[in-house]
Each structure stands twice: as structure tokens, then as C-alpha cells.
Design a protein around this motif. Structure first.
Motif, PDB file in Angstrom:
ATOM      1  N   GLU A  70      46.938  38.855  35.354  1.00  0.00           N
ATOM      2  CA  GLU A  70      48.237  39.514  35.182  1.00  0.00           C
ATOM      3  C   GLU A  70      49.255  39.050  36.225  1.00  0.00           C
ATOM      4  O   GLU A  70      50.429  39.398  36.145  1.00  0.00           O
ATOM      5  CB  GLU A  70      48.069  41.041  35.274  1.00  0.00           C
ATOM      6  N   GLY A 110      39.511  41.901  41.490  1.00  0.00           N
ATOM      7  CA  GLY A 110      38.255  41.506  40.861  1.00  0.00           C
ATOM      8  C   GLY A 110      36.994  41.985  41.551  1.00  0.00           C
ATOM      9  O   GLY A 110      35.946  41.345  41.433  1.00  0.00           O
ATOM     10  N   ASP A 119      41.356  35.657  35.930  1.00  0.00           N
ATOM     11  CA  ASP A 119      40.071  36.358  35.920  1.00  0.00           C
ATOM     12  C   ASP A 119      39.044  35.498  35.203  1.00  0.00           C
ATOM     13  O   ASP A 119      38.635  35.787  34.079  1.00  0.00           O
ATOM     14  CB  ASP A 119      40.232  37.713  35.231  1.00  0.00           C
ATOM     15  N   THR A 147      43.505  36.959  42.869  1.00  0.00           N
ATOM     16  CA  THR A 147      42.869  36.797  41.564  1.00  0.00           C
ATOM     17  C   THR A 147      43.387  37.850  40.598  1.00  0.00           C
ATOM     18  O   THR A 147      43.631  38.981  40.992  1.00  0.00           O
ATOM     19  CB  THR A 147      41.332  36.918  41.647  1.00  0.00           C
ATOM     20  N   GLY A 148      43.555  37.465  39.367  1.00  0.00           N
ATOM     21  CA  GLY A 148      44.001  38.398  38.321  1.00  0.00           C
ATOM     22  C   GLY A 148      44.907  37.679  37.337  1.00  0.00           C
ATOM     23  O   GLY A 148      45.882  37.058  37.747  1.00  0.00           O
ATOM     24  N   ASP A 180      36.214  41.639  36.354  1.00  0.00           N
ATOM     25  CA  ASP A 180      36.125  41.582  37.817  1.00  0.00           C
ATOM     26  C   ASP A 180      35.014  40.616  38.220  1.00  0.00           C
ATOM     27  O   ASP A 180      33.838  40.971  38.267  1.00  0.00           O
ATOM     28  CB  ASP A 180      35.865  42.990  38.385  1.00  0.00           C
TER      29      ASP A 180
END
Ligand code: AMP
Ligand code: MG
Length: 406
Positions: free
Chosen positions: A186, A250, A226, A183-184, A257
């Protein structure tokens, strides 16, 4: 913050073994038996020769050297035919059944062609005792004997034993299927050109490999941003196909998060967001969703892998039926000072451990210890457990968790 042991206890309370299944022997390496296994026959099934040589009556050889009359020959795989009478011998190969009348084997190297020549006589050069070079029926396993208790971890040799008693399937705790999600927003995958602010997703690939390294089936669940709804959907979908789910990222206190919130929600009473008194890998989210343990690992790449070793590895072992799930620390010698600052946490320093002639493991730092500095994790083969304080002096003892030893 809670201690490492407290956090491990919380996680392990929700990692129960899967229901036993019958697995084909060739698929069962590394699994634990779900029931005790009993032999339903002797192994070996018949008395047989452990040497190539001559089956004899031991008493006949007492006055060796002497000649015996050769009255037959038995190869491995043939039934024992013929009988060894007084003054007689039968040629016999390794693994061939002992013929009636014979109670010992003289190995070929202790015989020679009888002076008269020909195949019908042999010169026995040394005497043998009853039972010499004979493997009795049941000498490995006896009919009815318990071969392995329930909870035995099957190694290649164990599988050989089960094959030797004619088993083709074995009741075991199955290996969990483990899904891995990153997850993220970026994160990008593969060799995509990075836009400003983006990085390559490394956690998923490292975690998938860790899962496979332990012989388990890993499912690549890909990447999500996110986004609370997207994380929720991904976890809900994953519990339909996986026994265990690992996410990374996260779980700390940033604005974006969402994993910890999602696990608290989906995990109902079991959802927890933990702060563990360790460094790296302080944050950990955990929850049981539709009966499946979900580990929300931290996003920093070193933290994700250390968290796997400390929480996921014992969890997976318990799910596979192991009673002892934690790595046992090994006491090593610090070849250099392993310094740290006091912060109320246990530090797990990435170190290189080597076994030396003094019979001890010795360790040195594997490199920079930042939780984003994955290269030092790659070069490490152990985690040194440095208690709170200012570290360990050169030459002092230090407990380490060996991750691999090569
Ligand atoms: P987070 O826990 O989401 O706040 O992430 C902590 C740090 O780890 C950030 O610098 C993230 O960019 C980084 N990170 C998170 N997930 C990954 C990943 N899958 N691969 C590499 N770095 C990551
Ligand atoms: Mg993040």
C-alpha cells in the motif's frame, strides 16, 4: 506474550559491539573509546601565566605598593627568555611560559605605570603569593596518567582533551551503519498521487531521521511490497552494506505479513517472532542475518517509533560499546488522569513532559493514543509507562521515558 524486559534481553543478546577502529578525532564525537588512553606528556607542557601582567618574584612584592624594574616581555607562543632577578619583573601575556626566577604573576589590573613613567619600570599595587596566576606544568594532565578508561563516551570536551595531548586518531567502537526498509504494497513514496488503497510511506523517513539523530549513518533501502521473495532479496542485499537493518511492516498476523517469516528463515536459529506485552508495538520480529541484527518493526507508525526507542535504541547503544543501554525512567507527576483499560500489557502513552519550578517533571497526554495517530507522537517528548490496570489518576506519580527534552 513476553514481557518488555524479556524481549529486550533476547534482542540485546545479539547486539555485540563492532570491532574497534582508529577514527580521526574529528569523526569520533559520540563514540566510545576501545582502550584506555594515557597522556604521553604534561598538559600544560610548561608552567605559564593565567593572566596578562608581570612575572615577578612573589617575595619582592611583600611590601607593595612598590616599583619593579621591567627587564623584558614574553608573549604566548614565545620561548621564555630572560630571567627575573631580585627587584625585577618581566611583562607576560596569558599562556606565555614563566621566565626563570619568577614564581608568580601580578595581573595587569593590579599594576600601573611607575610614577617616573617609561616602559622600564612598573608600579606593583598589591602583593602576590608564590604560584599566584601561574598554571604549573601538568596541572591538567600529568605525563603517564590515564586520561580516560576504555569505554568512555567521547563528547566534544573529551575530544578537546585528546587533542590537548596531541592525539589525532583514537581507537573507538565504530558507529554502525543502519539500513531502513519499508514493506507494504500500500506504500508509495513522495508526492505521488495516491491510488485507492495507497498511503504515503512515513516510517522510513521517521526511522532514517532517528538513526541520524543518534549520529549514525543511515542508508535508505527504499520500499518493497508484501512479497516474500522481494523481502528476502532486500534483506539479503542489505546485510552486505549495513551493520544493522530496520524494516517496518509485515510482522503481525495478516495474510500478507512476510517479514517475520523471512527473518525466521534467514535468521536461522536466531530468527524470532515476538509478541511483547506492550501497547503500542506488540509484534516484533528479530533475527541475525549474516551476522547483522535485523529488526522487523511493526508497521503502524507510532508502533514503529516506539519499537525503535525500546529495542533498536538500546541495541544500537550496545553495538557502540555502551554498558548502560536503556533509558532510565524519570518519575513524573501526571497533571491529568492518564486512563487506559486493563489488557495485560504495559502501555507507553505519548505524553508531553515539562520540568516545573517544584523540581519535578509533569506530564499530560500528547493527544490521541492510537498506534496510527502519529501526530501525537510528534508532539510527545516522552513515553509514560502506565502499568496494567485502569491508568493513573491526576496528581499521581508516573514513570516516564524522556525521549527528548527541550
Ligand atoms: P502491517 O504491520 O504491515 O500490518 O502494517 C500495520 C499498519 O501500518 C497498516 O495500516 C499499514 O498500512 C501501516 N504501515 C505499514 N508500513 C507503513 C509505513 N512505512 N508508513 C506508514 N504506514 C505504514
Ligand atoms: Mg503490511
Amino acid at each position: 506474550m513476553i514481557s518488555l524486559q524479556e524481549a529486550q534481553t533476547i534482542v540485546l543478546a545479539h547486539c555485540q559491539p563492532l570491532l574497534p577502529v582508529e577514527l580521526a578525532l574529528d569523526d569520533a564525537n559520540g563514540c566510545l573509546t576501545a582502550v584506555a588512553i594515557f597522556a604521553d606528556g604534561d598538559v600544560p607542557p610548561f608552567a605559564n601565566s593565567s593572566m596578562d601582567g608581570f612575572a615577578v618574584r612573589a617575595a619582592d612584592t611583600a611590601k607593595a605598593p612598590l616599583e619593579l624594574k621591567v627587564v623584558g616581555s614574553i608573549a604566548a607562543g614565545e620561548p621564555a627568555t630572560g630571567k627575573v632577578g631580585k627587584g625585577q619583573a618581566i611583562r607576560i601575556m596569558t599562556g606565555a611560559p614563566m621566565p626563570n626566577g619568577a614564581d608568580a604573576v601580578v595581573m595587569l589590573e593590579d599594576t600601573s605605570v611607575a610614577p617616573g613613567g617609561g616602559d622600564d619600570a612598573v608600579l606593583i599595587k598589591t602583593s602576590v603569593e608564590t604560584g599566584t596566576a601561574v598554571r604549573p606544568a601538568g596541572g591538567d594532565l600529568k605525563n603517564g596518567e590515564m586520561v580516560f578508561p576504555a569505554g568512555t563516551e567521547l563528547t566534544p570536551a573529551h575530544l578537546g582533551v585528546l587533542a590537548s595531548i596531541g592525539m589525532t586518531e583514537v581507537p573507538v567502537y565504530p558507529r554502525p551503519t543502519v539500513g531502513v526498509l519499508s514493506t507494504g504494497r500500500e506504500l508509495v513514496d513522495g508526492d505521488t498521487q495516491l491510488e485507492p488503497g495507497q498511503i504515503h510511506d512515513s516510517n522510513r523517513h521517521a526511522l532514517l531521521a532517528l538513526v541520524r539523530q543518534y549520529g549514525l549513518t543511515a542508508i535508505d533501502l527504499g520500499l518493497v511490497g508484501d512479497d516474500e521473495a522481494a523481502v528476502t532479496e532486500a534483506v539479503k542485499a542489505a546485510v552486505g552494506t549495513c551493520d544493522v537493518i530496520l524494516t517496518s511492516g509485515g510482522v503481525s498476523v495478516g495474510d500478507h505479513d512476510h517479514v517475520k517469516g523471512v527473518l525466521e528463515k534467514l535468521g536461522a536459529g536466531t530468527g524470532r517472532s515476538l509478541q511483547v506485552a506492550i501497547r503500542p508495538a506488540k509484534p516484533l520480529a528479530f533475527g541475525v542475518v549474516s551476522g547483522k541484527p535485523v529488526f522487523g518493526l511493526p508497521g503502524n507508525p507510532v508502533s514503529a517509533l516506539v519499537s525503535f526507542e525500546l529495542f533498536v535504541f538500546p541495541g544500537l547503544r550496545q553495538i557502540m560499546g555502551h554498558e548502560f543501554v536503556h533509558r532510565k525512567p524519570v518519575r513524573a507527576i501526571a497533571d491529568e488522569a492518564l486512563t487506559r483499560t486493563a489488557d495485560g500489557r504495559l502501555h507507553l502513552m505519548r505524553v508531553v513532559a515539562g520540568y516545573r519550578d517544584d523540581g519535578r517533571f509533569h506530564v499530560r497526554s500528547a493527544g490521541p493514543q492510537g498506534s496510527h495517530q502519529l501526530k501525537a507522537m510528534a508532539e510527545a517528548n516522552a513515553l509514560a509507562m502506565i502499568p496494567d490496570g485502569d491508568g493513573v489518576e491526576a496528581g499521581a506519580d508516573v514513570d516516564v521515558l524522556l525521549l527528548s527534552y527541550r
